[in-house]
Design a protein around this motif. Structure first.
Motif, PDB file in Angstrom:
ATOM      1  N   GLY A  66      -6.737   0.425  -1.112  1.00  0.00           N
ATOM      2  CA  GLY A  66      -8.121  -0.012  -0.933  1.00  0.00           C
ATOM      3  C   GLY A  66      -8.251  -1.522  -0.977  1.00  0.00           C
ATOM      4  N   ALA A  96     -11.943   8.983  -4.332  1.00  0.00           N
ATOM      5  CA  ALA A  96     -12.067   9.320  -5.755  1.00  0.00           C
ATOM      6  C   ALA A  96     -13.168  10.350  -5.977  1.00  0.00           C
ATOM      7  CB  ALA A  96     -12.346   8.070  -6.570  1.00  0.00           C
ATOM      8  N   SER A 138       0.827  -1.210   0.000  1.00  0.00           N
ATOM      9  CA  SER A 138       0.000   0.000   0.000  1.00  0.00           C
ATOM     10  C   SER A 138       0.855   1.252   0.000  1.00  0.00           C
ATOM     11  CB  SER A 138      -0.915   0.015   1.228  1.00  0.00           C
ATOM     12  OG  SER A 138      -1.800  -1.057   1.190  1.00  0.00           O
ATOM     13  N   LEU A 187      -4.993   1.960  -6.265  1.00  0.00           N
ATOM     14  CA  LEU A 187      -6.018   0.994  -5.888  1.00  0.00           C
ATOM     15  C   LEU A 187      -5.533   0.021  -4.815  1.00  0.00           C
ATOM     16  CD1 LEU A 187      -8.878  -0.094  -6.430  1.00  0.00           C
ATOM     17  CD2 LEU A 187      -7.910  -1.483  -8.266  1.00  0.00           C
ATOM     18  N   THR A 204     -11.964   2.739  -2.278  1.00  0.00           N
ATOM     19  CA  THR A 204     -11.226   3.684  -3.116  1.00  0.00           C
ATOM     20  C   THR A 204     -12.163   4.720  -3.739  1.00  0.00           C
ATOM     21  OG1 THR A 204      -9.645   1.921  -3.599  1.00  0.00           O
ATOM     22  CG2 THR A 204      -9.576   3.846  -5.033  1.00  0.00           C
ATOM     23  N   LEU A 237      -5.816   7.815  -8.501  1.00  0.00           N
ATOM     24  CA  LEU A 237      -5.622   7.295  -7.154  1.00  0.00           C
ATOM     25  C   LEU A 237      -5.123   5.851  -7.205  1.00  0.00           C
ATOM     26  CD1 LEU A 237      -8.833   8.629  -5.414  1.00  0.00           C
ATOM     27  CD2 LEU A 237      -6.519   9.462  -5.134  1.00  0.00           C
ATOM     28  N   GLY A 256     -12.506  -3.281  -1.894  1.00  0.00           N
ATOM     29  CA  GLY A 256     -11.409  -2.361  -2.218  1.00  0.00           C
ATOM     30  C   GLY A 256     -11.847  -1.234  -3.132  1.00  0.00           C
ATOM     31  N   CYS A 257     -12.663  -1.559  -4.135  1.00  0.00           N
ATOM     32  CA  CYS A 257     -13.147  -0.512  -5.044  1.00  0.00           C
ATOM     33  C   CYS A 257     -14.092   0.452  -4.330  1.00  0.00           C
ATOM     34  CB  CYS A 257     -13.832  -1.136  -6.247  1.00  0.00           C
ATOM     35  SG  CYS A 257     -12.680  -1.921  -7.391  1.00  0.00           S
ATOM     36  N   ASP A 266      -1.862  -3.741  -9.776  1.00  0.00           N
ATOM     37  CA  ASP A 266      -3.204  -4.048  -9.288  1.00  0.00           C
ATOM     38  C   ASP A 266      -3.633  -5.436  -9.755  1.00  0.00           C
ATOM     39  OD1 ASP A 266      -3.256  -1.427  -8.279  1.00  0.00           O
ATOM     40  OD2 ASP A 266      -4.213  -0.652 -10.086  1.00  0.00           O
ATOM     41  N   PHE A 322       0.991   3.960  -2.985  1.00  0.00           N
ATOM     42  CA  PHE A 322       0.522   5.308  -2.676  1.00  0.00           C
ATOM     43  C   PHE A 322       1.599   6.356  -2.948  1.00  0.00           C
ATOM     44  CE2 PHE A 322      -0.465   8.873   0.141  1.00  0.00           C
ATOM     45  CZ  PHE A 322      -1.786   9.105  -0.226  1.00  0.00           C
TER      46      PHE A 322
END
Length: 148
Positions: free
Chosen positions: A134, A121, A31, A131, A117, A129, A113-114, A90, A35
């Protein structure tokens, strides 16, 4: 959040505790790198493999897993080619979750996760961003707090 995860995963077995520590640290590393620099190091995904030792896997057969991975790989790489929004890291993360827990667990993790996120967003509409944060949080939430 870390205290909650630690309390939920703590058992009397040092082996089980070590596996969950490795997995949580791996998710934190993935992560952070996604990020900060939008890079996923595929070798870091190996830190998720110890879950194979503690998670129940129903009807495990090598042929079925390979076919499942190939189908999901074609789907996600096709989606990446069409949308230009999904990164290779991803897809590698999603395929690793499929290898570990099967397509049902993977579908749940991707959905969680989506959704996680989607919140930032909506705030930052025109920026790209990552993924993986998330997905990693969805991975943790699904493994710890949802029924098997």
């Amino acid at each position: 959040m870390i205290i909650l995860v630690t309390a939920k995963t703590f058992t009397s077995s040092w082996y089980h505790n070590l596996i969950f520590t490795i997995v949580i640290l791996t998710l934190l590393y993935l992560s952070t790198t996604d990020f900060v620099s939008q890079v996923i190091y595929p070798i870091a995904l190996i830190g998720l493999l110890p879950l194979l030792l503690v998670l129940p896997r129903h009807s495990f057969s090598i042929g079925k897993v390979v076919v499942e991975l190939v189908i999901m790989g074609f789907f996600f790489f096709g989606l990446q080619h069409i949308t230009k929004g999904l990164g290779t890291g991803d897809i590698e993360f999603i395929l690793m979750t499929d290898l570990i827990g099967g397509w049902e667990l993977t579908a749940q993790i991707v959905l969680i996760g989506c959704l996680l996120t989607l919140i930032p967003a909506l705030i930052k509409r025109n920026s790209k961003l990552p993924l993986i944060p998330g997905l990693a949080l969805g991975f943790i939430l699904r493994l710890l707090f949802c029924s098997n």
